[in-house]
Design an enzyme around this catalytic site. Structure first.
Site, PDB file in Angstrom:
ATOM      1  CG  ASN A  95      -0.294  -0.383   2.488  1.00 43.69           C
ATOM      2  OD1 ASN A  95       0.341  -1.441   2.590  1.00 43.69           O
ATOM      3  ND2 ASN A  95      -0.416   0.466   3.488  1.00 43.69           N
ATOM      4  CB  SER A 119     -11.036  -3.305   1.799  1.00 43.88           C
ATOM      5  OG  SER A 119     -11.751  -2.232   2.363  1.00 43.88           O
ATOM      6  N   GLY A 120     -13.878  -2.908   0.105  1.00 39.33           N
ATOM      7  CA  GLY A 120     -14.651  -2.130  -0.866  1.00 39.33           C
ATOM      8  C   GLY A 120     -14.126  -0.734  -1.143  1.00 39.33           C
ATOM      9  CB  THR A 168     -28.515  -8.366  10.261  1.00 35.05           C
ATOM     10  OG1 THR A 168     -29.243  -9.032  11.303  1.00 35.05           O
ATOM     11  CG2 THR A 168     -29.447  -8.041   9.108  1.00 35.05           C
ATOM     12  CB  CYS A 191       4.313  12.841  12.094  1.00 32.98           C
ATOM     13  SG  CYS A 191       6.026  12.505  11.687  1.00 32.98           S
TER      14      CYS A 191
END
Ligand SMILES: *Cc1c(COP(=O)(O)O)cnc(C)c1O
Length: 393
Positions: free
Chosen positions: A152, A200-201, A238, A326
């Site tokens: 990432n 992840s969306g 749910t 930081c």
């Protein structure tokens, strides 16, 4: 508000309008609980199954191997903790890398406290895991290898197929955090021998708070949330139907546009990288030059403080990210930049810019010119830079 140039798509992305549109009816029109037998609930269940199918088809997986979660962090936690639990009788050793997301690293630290042993593989100067080191790290007690698909921060893509083959040959489970890669790179779970995969969306123009864990059929994995029978009794609660519908729409959309979209992003990314390296002195690119995410650029500017850079870019409406944490109260530079061998002071002067499909050349031209000015200004205030220039005159 001033026009914003958003170059922080590795942090999160804008939800695509067609994804929002697909989700909307599932808030107020088709709001039924998917576990009920009346047709209002049936509409939710049908939408959920369709989303599962479209995600599975993107990965070359089976529909029933996709489990919805609340995002990448949950998927990573689930994959590691539940495998550790289910395979503890086989062994207590896990292999990962030093450059994983904190959702993996902090989960590994937690497991170490529980008695598991974790090997953190080094990476080379471009951020790639060394396969010979991986092979040497394998023990008879190794139950899991978890290596991210693409990083990432520096965008480096790992040799996932080779890692999968090594894991497969040794009968060890292979999990990959593909949160950055899913939607950006073609992924096939069978070709790469992937047993579990997190996504992840909100990293692919879908909504936040929804993700999935792919779990290969046959992998013993414990329930993550105990309760109702949702997600084949493995993740109770749910279902977040609007989120699931949005994730399904985002996955289908990303797959359909992948070739064209990423080709354009690569071209702009290379334009940005080439110009910055050429026009800003004492600058380096972090991460692999070619095996990198189509939208990722990560630079270190010597004699510059990353945080100051970000603040001054923000004043010009430019959103980026620095290589240190930081902002979160820690002065440590990024563990990823340290792992590729950068000294602290260089790591501190780092900037990540991550493009989207909407990024234009004109925007990048503005960013490059602005950046040149800001770096010059910050350096002119740096005593270190002054000394350096004196010595090299
Ligand atoms: C963003 C990210 C995560 C966390 O995903 P969330 O959905 O925000 O929890 C995990 N791994 C990587 C590589 C990421 O980029």
């Amino acid at each position: 508000m001033k026009k914003i140039i958003y170059l922080d798509n590795a942090a999160t992305t804008k939800t695509a309008p067609e994804v929002v549109e697909a989700m909307l009816p599932y808030f107020s029109e088709y709001y039924g609980n998917a576990s009920t037998i009346y047709s209002l609930g049936g509409a939710s269940k049908k939408a959920m199954n369709e989303a599962r199918e479209s995600i599975a088809s993107v990965l070359g997986a089976k529909t029933e191997e996709i489990y919805f979660t609340a995002g990448g962090s949950e998927s990573d936690n689930w994959a590691l903790k539940a495998t550790a639990d289910a395979y503890a009788n086989k062994g207590n050793h896990i292999i990962t890398s030093r450059i994983e997301h904190h959702a993996i690293l902090h989960t590994c630290e937690y497991l170490e406290k529980k008695g598991f042993e974790v090997t953190y593989l080094d990476v080379d100067e471009n951020g790639k895991v060394k396969l010979d080191q991986l092979k040497k790290a394998i023990r008879p007690t190794t139950i899991l290898i978890s290596i991210m698909y693409a990083n990432n921060e520096i965008g480096t893509i790992q040799p996932i197929k080779e890692i999968g083959e090594i894991a497969h040959e040794h009968g060890i489970l292979f999990h990959t955090d593909a949160v950055q890669a899913f939607g950006q790179l073609p992924i096939n779970v069978d070709e790469c021998h992937i047993d579990m995969l997190s996504a992840s969306g909100h990293k692919l123009n879908g909504p936040k708070g929804i993700g999935f864990l792919y779990i290969r059929k046959g992998v013993k994995i414990r329930s993550f949330v105990h309760g109702g029978a949702q997600e084949r009794k493995r993740r109770a609660g749910t279902e977040n139907i609007p989120g699931i519908v949005g994730l399904g729409a985002a996955a289908a959309r990303a797959a359909a546009s992948m070739e064209e979209r990423t080709a354009k992003e690569r071209e702009l990314r290379d334009y940005l990288i080439d110009r910055i390296l050429k026009e800003v002195p004492y600058t380096r690119l972090n991460g692999d030059r070619t095996d990198r995410l189509p939208n990722n650029a990560n630079f270190s500017f010597q004699f510059v403080e990353g945080e100051s850079l970000l603040i001054m870019l923000d004043m010009e409406g430019i959103c980026g990210s620095s290589g240190s944490a930081c902002t979160s109260g820690s002065l440590d530079p990024s563990h990823v930049l340290l792992a590729i061998g950068l000294p602290h002071e260089i790591a501190h002067g780092s900037l990540r810019l991550t493009l989207s499909e909407e990024t234009t050349k004109e925007e990048l031209d503005f960013v490059i010119e602005t950046l040149k000015n800001i770096v010059e200004k910050l350096r002119s205030m740096s005593p270190l830079y002054e000394d350096f220039v004196k010595k090299h005159q």
